[in-house]
Design an enzyme around this catalytic site. Structure first.
Site, PDB file in Angstrom:
ATOM      1  N   ARG A 265       1.326  -7.482   0.284  1.00  0.00           N
ATOM      2  CA  ARG A 265       0.155  -7.644  -0.742  1.00  0.00           C
ATOM      3  C   ARG A 265       0.467  -9.105  -0.497  1.00  0.00           C
ATOM      4  NH1 ARG A 265      -1.787  -4.125  -1.184  1.00  0.00           N
ATOM      5  NH2 ARG A 265      -1.900  -2.315  -2.750  1.00  0.00           N
TER       6      ARG A 265
ATOM      7  N   GLU B 111      -6.521 -12.383  -5.522  1.00  0.00           N
ATOM      8  CA  GLU B 111      -7.559 -12.209  -4.362  1.00  0.00           C
ATOM      9  C   GLU B 111      -9.312 -11.617  -5.327  1.00  0.00           C
ATOM     10  OE1 GLU B 111      -6.534  -8.209  -2.236  1.00  0.00           O
ATOM     11  OE2 GLU B 111      -5.172  -9.284  -1.682  1.00  0.00           O
TER      12      GLU B 111
ATOM     13  N   HIS C 195      -8.985  -8.190   2.422  1.00  0.00           N
ATOM     14  CA  HIS C 195      -8.257  -6.853   1.974  1.00  0.00           C
ATOM     15  C   HIS C 195      -8.910  -5.602   2.878  1.00  0.00           C
ATOM     16  CE1 HIS C 195      -4.755  -5.582  -0.510  1.00  0.00           C
ATOM     17  NE2 HIS C 195      -4.600  -4.424   0.608  1.00  0.00           N
TER      18      HIS C 195
HETATM   19  C1  DGY Z   1      -3.235   0.365  -0.316  1.00  0.00           C
HETATM   20  O1  DGY Z   1      -3.926   1.440   0.073  1.00  0.00           O
HETATM   21  O2  DGY Z   1      -2.098   0.099  -0.873  1.00  0.00           O
HETATM   22  C2  DGY Z   1      -4.351  -0.626   0.701  1.00  0.00           C
HETATM   23  O3  DGY Z   1      -3.271  -1.698   0.468  1.00  0.00           O
HETATM   24  C3  DGY Z   1      -5.711  -0.392   0.190  1.00  0.00           C
HETATM   25  O4  DGY Z   1      -5.086   0.421   1.225  1.00  0.00           O
END
Ligand code: DGY
Length: 328
Positions: free
Chosen positions: A241, A270, A289
């Site tokens: 993240r 984002e 992402h």
């Molecule tokens: C998640 O699954 O947490 C990712 O960031 C998106 O696949």
């Protein structure tokens, strides 16, 4: 006799695969059809009368939303991460929360490794160089990059995705260190990994890859002090993240040349605004992402989210539940 009332469900985006078709045969379904997430007021309005929500990491599920949705019984996130959901607030109201772990592990690690290789060997710069018509001859000094084999990869977090990344790095002849609350002795023995403290990880890693969820403890885990403690020239890969990194401090470390580069699939915020200084730095590789974005994996995530939701709506514990204490 009147037919049984079917639960009402709102899904915040179209999902790939057959999962929504399956869901639609069992519930009263409404799907937000736009490319972009439903605006907050639409989400609040849609949530008002539903029993279940299927959400993405772009949808904030917080106390005001729950207060607006008195009949809500289940929230199923199409992601392994659930930092967009106030799980405590859901639990307090008896609302089950599901996520999609496991199915995206290898896919995400593939992409993290692709970023690592792309950054080290300057793949995106090379492509741009050729397309710009700048390729005039073979040159012994053109687009020189960093070696992976023999280099040290530091992993922050050794959960499923971190471990999958460690396997890839081991296969490429890298030395792998990890920093984690939990020791993984079996993996250490299998892959020759070494568990180290934070200072050692930062000082010794040529590449650092982040594999922790976003929690209050991991927010800005890689801050100004940590970036300064990284080995000069080291490179960062982030598929976790954006908020795990202090992005302003990262821009500074990259601009000063202390860090050799960064490959970021996740940013804060984002989408990344077009005036972000990250976009001006040549040693930064960016992606929107997409680490779990393969056809197969996104279909499996959707299917898993539907399974979680249907189980919760039937009063069963979802197969992947982040507040299982509700079902004890
Ligand atoms: C998640 O699954 O947490 C990712 O960031 C998106 O696949």
């Amino acid at each position: 006799m009147a037919p049984p009332v079917r639960p009402r469900v709102f899904v915040t985006r179209k999902l790939p695969g057959e999962a929504l078709g399956r869901l639609g045969r069992q519930v009263e379904l409404r799907v937000w059809e736009d490319e972009l997430p439903p605006p907050r007021e639409v989400l609040l309005e849609e949530a008002r009368g539903v029993d279940g929500l299927i959400t993405l990491l772009t949808d904030r599920v917080d106390e005001p939303l729950l207060a607006a949705a008195p009949s809500l019984r289940a929230v199923s996130n199409v992601a392994v991460g659930y930092d967009n959901i106030d799980v405590g607030a859901c639990s307090a109201r008896g609302i089950a929360v599901g996520n999609t772990p496991g199915v995206l592990t290898e896919t995400t690690a593939d992409f993290a490794f692709a970023l690592l290789m792309g950054l080290a060997r300057r793949v995106v710069e090379a492509d741009a160089y050729v397309r710009a018509g700048r390729w005039r001859t073979w040159s012994p000094t053109l687009l020189l990059g960093a070696e992976l084999h023999g280099a040290t990869l530091g992993l922050v977090g050794l959960g499923k995705i971190g471990a999958a990344m460690a396997r890839r790095a081991h296969g490429f002849g890298m030395r792998v260190l990890y920093f984690s609350r939990h020791a993984r002795p079996a993996l250490e023995a299998e892959l020759g990994l070494r568990r180290v403290d934070k200072a050692t990880l930062l000082a010794e890693s040529d590449f650092l890859s982040l594999h922790v969820p976003l929690t209050p403890e991991t927010r800005h885990w890689l801050g100004r002090a940590e970036l300064a403690a990284m080995k000069p020239g080291a490179m960062l890969v982030n598929t976790a993240r954006g908020t795990v990194v202090d992005q302003d401090a990262l821009v500074e470390a990259l601009s000063r040349g202390h860090l050799g580069g960064a490959a970021l699939d996740v940013t804060e915020p984002e989408p990344l605004p077009m005036d972000s200084p990250l976009l001006k730095l040549p040693n930064v590789l960016l992606a929107p992402h997409i680490a779990s974005a393969s056809h197969v994996t996104r279909g499996r995530m959707a299917s898993m989210a539907v399974d979680n939701l249907l189980a919760a709506l039937e009063g069963r514990r979802p197969p992947h539940c982040v507040n299982p204490e509700l079902f004890k």
